[in-house]
Scaffold this motif. Structure first.
Motif, PDB file in Angstrom:
ATOM      1  N   ARG A   1       0.837  -1.201   0.000  1.00 14.27           N
ATOM      2  CA  ARG A   1       0.000   0.000   0.000  1.00 14.27           C
ATOM      3  C   ARG A   1       0.871   1.249   0.000  1.00 14.27           C
ATOM      4  NH1 ARG A   1      -5.464  -0.761   1.285  1.00 14.27           N
ATOM      5  NH2 ARG A   1      -5.952  -2.983   1.064  1.00 14.27           N
TER       6      ARG A   1
ATOM      7  N   GLN B   1      -2.324   3.054   3.749  1.00 13.00           N
ATOM      8  CA  GLN B   1      -1.894   2.146   4.818  1.00 13.00           C
ATOM      9  C   GLN B   1      -2.939   2.098   5.930  1.00 13.00           C
ATOM     10  OE1 GLN B   1       1.943   4.059   5.635  1.00 13.00           O
ATOM     11  NE2 GLN B   1       2.973   2.179   4.970  1.00 13.00           N
TER      12      GLN B   1
ATOM     13  N   ALA C   1      -5.772  -0.082   4.892  1.00 15.85           N
ATOM     14  CA  ALA C   1      -5.431  -1.503   5.001  1.00 15.85           C
ATOM     15  C   ALA C   1      -5.552  -1.977   6.441  1.00 15.85           C
ATOM     16  CB  ALA C   1      -4.008  -1.730   4.479  1.00 15.85           C
TER      17      ALA C   1
ATOM     18  N   TYR D   1      -8.184  -4.778   7.897  1.00 14.64           N
ATOM     19  CA  TYR D   1      -7.722  -5.940   8.662  1.00 14.64           C
ATOM     20  C   TYR D   1      -8.505  -6.070   9.971  1.00 14.64           C
ATOM     21  CZ  TYR D   1      -5.068  -8.748  11.904  1.00 14.64           C
ATOM     22  OH  TYR D   1      -4.725  -9.679  12.844  1.00 14.64           O
TER      23      TYR D   1
END
Length: 265
Positions: free
Chosen positions: A125, A131, A134, A138
């Motif tokens: 990323r 980031q 992401a 998650y």
């Protein structure tokens, strides 16, 4: 959009008890307060101060017996939080001074334990906003959101082991991973329109692209009006009430957020 947000807290107080309250949102570039009510029953003297994070805090001594706090606010806010895919990472040496406290590990966000995990999650990323996205993906997919189950505050490390938690706990993990990548991240507590079940809500903000952006691991998207009440390093900094001395009983707590027309007064 305009919202009316209200909070009612009722306590049984065994003996006169010092309290710190944090229940007044502030006007700012993301929200504007048009009307506010703050009622203590019975009425007692209260002193307001601003803490090191800019939060409005009220200090008082609650008398023995039943004691309640009722707040209501009419506030203008966006109907969805801003997004900025591709917003760049800000080098640490270029960060504003006021963002630096949100880089360090804190009580519930042990970012020093997440360096490898955060780097793995964000692999491939672009540095910065992508980031953070992401990390949120998650947490949202790997941890189970269990609203109403979080009587005890748990840390990012504990959530990583347990696998489920409330919005506050999921925000802790997101914050810890962002800080592990040298992205300032802070906890926010406030109101969210149409939250189910309705309650106070916690999310986090990360500093990328030279401003703070909202991220919320416990919700599917960033739709819905938000009212920020308090900011801090983690849950320890944003408690809506803190009492000192012998424990008190919380008899009732109710939260309501409704979309309204603009004020007519």
């Amino acid at each position: 959009m305009w919202l009316n947000a209200s909070c009612f807290l009722e306590f049984h107080i065994p003996v006169p008890t010092p309290f710190l309250l944090m229940l007044r949102p502030r006007s700012g570039w993301q929200q504007w307060i048009a009307r506010e009510e703050y009622v203590l029953s019975p009425s007692v003297p209260a002193v307001e101060f601003t803490d090191s994070f800019g939060n409005l805090c009220q200090r008082l001594v609650a008398p023995a017996g039943k004691f309640s706090v009722r707040t209501s606010v009419d506030i203008e806010t966006a109907d969805a939080s801003d997004i900025a895919p591709g917003a760049p990472f800000v080098e640490v040496q270029q960060l504003p001074d006021e963002t630096l406290p949100f880089l360090y590990p804190s009580r519930y966000c042990e970012s020093d334990r997440f360096t490898e995990m955060a780097a793995s999650i964000a692999t491939g990323r672009a540095s910065g906003y992508d980031q953070c996205t992401a990390i949120v993906d998650y947490v949202r997919n790997a941890k189970r959101y269990t609203p109403g189950a979080g009587q005890q505050i748990i840390s990012a490390s504990e959530l990583n082991q347990l696998g489920s938690g409330v919005c506050r706990d999921m925000a802790h993990l997101g914050i810890a991973c962002c800080r592990a990548l040298s992205i300032p991240a802070r906890m926010v507590v406030g109101y969210l329109e149409a939250l189910e079940p309705m309650d106070l809500h916690a999310w986090f903000e990360a500093y990328v692209g030279n401003r703070w952006y909202t991220f919320d691991p416990s919700q599917a998207d960033l739709q819905g009006g938000r009212v920020a009440i308090a900011f801090g390093r983690d849950a320890a900094d944003v408690a809506i009430y803190t009492q000192f001395g012998d424990p008190v009983g919380l008899l009732n707590m109710s939260i309501n957020v409704e979309r309204r027309r603009g004020p007519t007064y």
